[in-house]
Design a protein around this motif. Structure first.
Motif, short mmCIF file in Angstrom:
data_model
loop_
_atom_site.label_atom_id
_atom_site.label_comp_id
_atom_site.label_asym_id
_atom_site.label_seq_id
_atom_site.Cartn_x
_atom_site.Cartn_y
_atom_site.Cartn_z
N LYS A 377 -14.79 -7.64 -6.61
CA LYS A 377 -13.64 -7.52 -7.51
C LYS A 377 -12.70 -6.43 -6.97
CE LYS A 377 -13.96 -8.91 -12.24
NZ LYS A 377 -14.67 -8.78 -13.47
N ILE A 378 -11.52 -6.84 -6.56
CA ILE A 378 -10.53 -5.88 -6.05
C ILE A 378 -9.19 -6.24 -6.66
CG2 ILE A 378 -9.17 -5.29 -3.99
CD1 ILE A 378 -11.71 -5.41 -2.37
N LYS A 379 -8.53 -5.27 -7.22
CA LYS A 379 -7.17 -5.50 -7.70
C LYS A 379 -6.25 -5.28 -6.52
CE LYS A 379 -5.70 -5.74 -12.23
NZ LYS A 379 -5.93 -7.14 -11.99
N SER A 380 -5.52 -6.32 -6.19
CA SER A 380 -4.72 -6.23 -4.97
C SER A 380 -3.51 -5.35 -5.18
CB SER A 380 -4.26 -7.62 -4.57
OG SER A 380 -3.32 -7.49 -3.54
N GLY A 381 -3.23 -4.59 -4.17
CA GLY A 381 -1.95 -3.89 -4.15
C GLY A 381 -1.24 -4.35 -2.90
N GLY A 382 -1.44 -5.59 -2.48
CA GLY A 382 -0.91 -6.07 -1.20
C GLY A 382 -1.90 -5.73 -0.11
N ILE A 383 -1.69 -6.23 1.09
CA ILE A 383 -2.67 -5.93 2.14
C ILE A 383 -2.55 -4.45 2.53
CG2 ILE A 383 -2.77 -8.27 3.01
CD1 ILE A 383 -1.16 -7.39 5.44
N LYS A 384 -3.66 -3.90 2.97
CA LYS A 384 -3.67 -2.49 3.37
C LYS A 384 -3.91 -2.41 4.86
CE LYS A 384 -3.47 -0.33 -0.69
NZ LYS A 384 -2.71 -1.44 -1.26
N VAL A 385 -3.02 -1.69 5.54
CA VAL A 385 -3.10 -1.61 7.00
C VAL A 385 -3.45 -0.17 7.39
CG1 VAL A 385 -1.80 -1.97 9.13
CG2 VAL A 385 -1.34 -3.41 7.14
N PHE A 386 -4.52 -0.03 8.18
CA PHE A 386 -4.91 1.32 8.61
C PHE A 386 -4.77 1.42 10.12
CE2 PHE A 386 -7.08 0.47 4.68
CZ PHE A 386 -6.92 1.64 3.97
N ILE A 387 -3.57 1.52 10.58
CA ILE A 387 -3.36 1.59 12.03
C ILE A 387 -2.18 2.54 12.26
CG2 ILE A 387 -2.80 0.24 14.12
CD1 ILE A 387 -3.76 -2.06 11.86
N GLY A 388 -2.35 3.36 13.29
CA GLY A 388 -1.32 4.36 13.54
C GLY A 388 -0.18 3.86 14.41
N LYS A 389 -0.27 2.63 14.90
CA LYS A 389 0.77 2.14 15.83
C LYS A 389 1.39 0.87 15.26
CE LYS A 389 -2.58 -0.60 18.26
NZ LYS A 389 -3.84 -0.59 18.86
N SER A 390 2.51 0.44 15.87
CA SER A 390 3.08 -0.83 15.37
C SER A 390 2.35 -1.99 16.05
CB SER A 390 4.58 -0.89 15.63
OG SER A 390 4.81 -0.96 17.01
N LEU A 391 2.23 -3.08 15.30
CA LEU A 391 1.40 -4.20 15.76
C LEU A 391 2.26 -5.42 16.09
CD1 LEU A 391 -1.39 -4.18 13.05
CD2 LEU A 391 -1.64 -3.47 15.43
N SER A 392 1.84 -6.19 17.09
CA SER A 392 2.48 -7.48 17.34
C SER A 392 1.96 -8.46 16.29
CB SER A 392 2.11 -7.99 18.73
OG SER A 392 0.74 -8.32 18.74
N ALA A 393 2.63 -9.63 16.17
CA ALA A 393 2.18 -10.65 15.20
C ALA A 393 0.74 -11.05 15.52
CB ALA A 393 3.11 -11.85 15.24
N THR A 394 0.44 -11.25 16.81
CA THR A 394 -0.91 -11.69 17.19
C THR A 394 -1.95 -10.65 16.79
OG1 THR A 394 0.08 -12.80 19.05
CG2 THR A 394 -2.31 -12.49 19.15
#
Ligand code: XUL
Length: 516
Positions: A377-394
């Motif tokens: 059971k998780i109340k969504s607050g949207g996806i959570k991203v834990f990365i310090g850099k910018s990501l490509s779509a892939t």
């Protein structure tokens, strides 16, 4: 002439029969689609719902009975019905059938051909059957929880108190339609209703399916008095007795012998639920294998010799013995599609997300919960991203898929399910990337079924062949299921994921505690 075994799947949208000849590996199949073939009931995808209250969803037992006549009419044109030695089958889980008297089934013995529905309908105390899509019982769930306790219900019944489960549905009718409740002498599940029709006699309910009612003490194998008391007055007298998994209910009724040419010694195995039957039909009932269906929601089910109820998952019975777990993840294809839309990319990018991939970035994690999740059971607050850099779509897609599969693996671990190899089904099972990632995270081989048919009907036929023909399930699986290997674990990636999933688990835990 070789014997045949028949499996019938009474699913939400259709009634399907699959006849197997275990020696010759053949499968004949016929189906009645409720919307198309029985339009007078005005169902959509086999159900009706209330425009004003869309949480109320129902179907018609009378329609299921009519479909059974139509099914055998069709089957007789294709298959020599006189060769059928035994019938097994399954019904959509949780749906209840309300009868004034169980004499309905006896009355069938003298009914003219094509009159199953007409004969049965006069005995119904309620024309509608609430089905598994009905989520209108939140108030009743809360009342039962108050009486018995949230954790206690989970431990007793193998599932948290659930809106679509039969117990809450019964309570709602007992409260709101007290006259009907009082006039009802028997409440069947779809499965035990079908068994009773076939035997022309009021029959027992299968343990594996009854586990989906929030009324059974699943560990103990019988009705739970405290659950019954908290659900509705005098309920025990209205419920059928619980039969052990894969029990032979009896012989087929004379209605079917006279009108469709069944042999009077044809046996009927008590019908089970569609999920337990699919477990058998996918070749996963002996344990060690899981089935992951990648659909609108992703679903994982597997045999489990441990009884380990957890929130967000269900324990049902396994026809081959002990238990099965089923857990449904709301963030399945819907969430993948949402991500694709947000990134403005097509499915091909998903397919290639793991091409030339070498494990890297232990701390790069995405928690993929776009929608509120039920497992856990998780109340969504949207996806959570834990990365310090910018990501490509892939890269984003890769981490998102990894997150979805880490979540499945963690849930499977909490259920203490031993999972070796995995069969994948559903839309996204065609995606090589999903298959490879599941293989690496679970460290198991991934298969698809080449001759994918209706796994629940096939499971019913296999159960009949096991229970009445003495043919071991493993032998039936080898003859009937053509499995194709689509991915094997990459050693480096599997070792990397063993470490990474621990970091994912911590971040997921923080999310659970921070926003629930
Ligand atoms: C399981 C569930 C559905 C139905 C209909 O809990 O509600 O899978 O069995 O198929």
């Amino acid at each position: 002439m070789q014997d045949l075994y028949l499996g019938i799947d009474a699913s939400t949208q259709s009634l399907t029969a699959a006849a197997i000849n275990p020696q010759a590996e053949t499968v004949d199949s016929v189906s009645i689609n409720f919307d198309k073939d029985l339009p007078e009931y005005k169902t959509q995808n086999g159900v009706c719902s209330d425009g004003k209250n869309p949480n109320r969803v129902w179907s018609y037992p009378e329609m299921w009975a009519e479909a059974l006549d139509a099914l055998f009419e069709k089957l007789a044109k294709k298959t020599d019905i006189g060769r059928i030695k035994a019938i097994g089958g399954a019904g959509q889980q949780h749906a209840s059938v309300w009868l004034k008297s169980s004499d309905a089934f006896k009355a069938l013995a003298n009914a003219p051909k094509g009159k199953l529905a007409d004969t049965v309908k006069v005995f119904l105390s309620r024309r509608q059957s609430p089905v598994w899509l009905d989520t209108s019982t939140s108030a009743e769930c809360a009342e039962i929880e108050n009486a018995v306790g949230v954790q206690n219900i989970l431990l007793k019944t193998g599932s948290a108190q659930t809106e679509r489960f039969t117990g809450a549905q019964i309570r709602k009718i007992a409260k709101e339609e007290a006259g009907i409740y009082a006039a009802t002498k028997r409440i069947h599940l779809n499965s035990s209703f079908m068994t009773s029709l076939l035997c022309n006699e009021d029959m027992t309910v299968d343990f594996c399916d009854a586990a989906g009612m929030n009324l059974l003490n699943v560990g103990g194998g019988n009705w739970d008095e405290e659950m019954l008391r908290a659900t509705a007055n005098g309920l025990i007298a209205k419920l059928p007795k619980v039969a052990k998994a894969m029990s032979v209910a009896g012989k087929i009724g004379s209605y079917f012998c006279r009108h469709y040419g069944f042999r009077p010694d044809t046996r009927v195995v008590a019908f089970t639920g569609d999920n337990p039957s699919s477990l058998v039909g996918c070749g996963a009932s002996s344990g060690g294998n899981a089935v992951i269906s990648l659909g609108t929601s992703d679903t994982l089910f597997c045999a489990n010799k441990n009884y380990a109820p957890i929130e967000g998952a269900h324990v049902f019975g396994n026809p081959a013995g002990k238990y099965m777990n089923l857990t449904c993840f709301r963030n399945g294809a819907l969430a993948r599609e949402k991500l694709a839309g947000q990134l403005g990319v097509g499915w091909d990018i998903f397919d290639n997300a793991f091409e030339n991939y070498s494990p890297d970035g232990l701390n790069d994690i995405i928690l993929p919960f776009y929608l509120d999740e039920i497992s856990p059971k998780i109340k969504s607050g949207g996806i959570k991203v834990f990365i310090g850099k910018s990501l490509s779509a892939t890269e984003t897609i890769r981490l998102f898929i990894e997150g979805q599969i880490f979540n499945m693996k963690l849930q499977a671990e909490s259920m203490k399910a031993e999972i070796g190899n995995i069969l994948i089904t559903g839309g996204a099972s065609k995606s090589g990337a999903m298959a490879q990632c599941i293989s690496n995270v679970f460290n198991g081989k991934i298969y698809i079924l080449k001759n994918a048919s209706n796994s629940s009907a096939l499971g019913g036929a296999m159960i009949a062949a096991r229970a009445c023909g003495g043919i071991p399930l493993a032998e039936l699986e080898n003859r009937l299921l053509q499995r194709k290997l689509v991915a094997v674990p990459n050693k480096n990636a599997a070792a990397f994921y063993r470490k990474k999933i621990k970091i994912f688990a911590q971040k997921r835990q923080n999310l659970i505690s921070s926003i629930t």
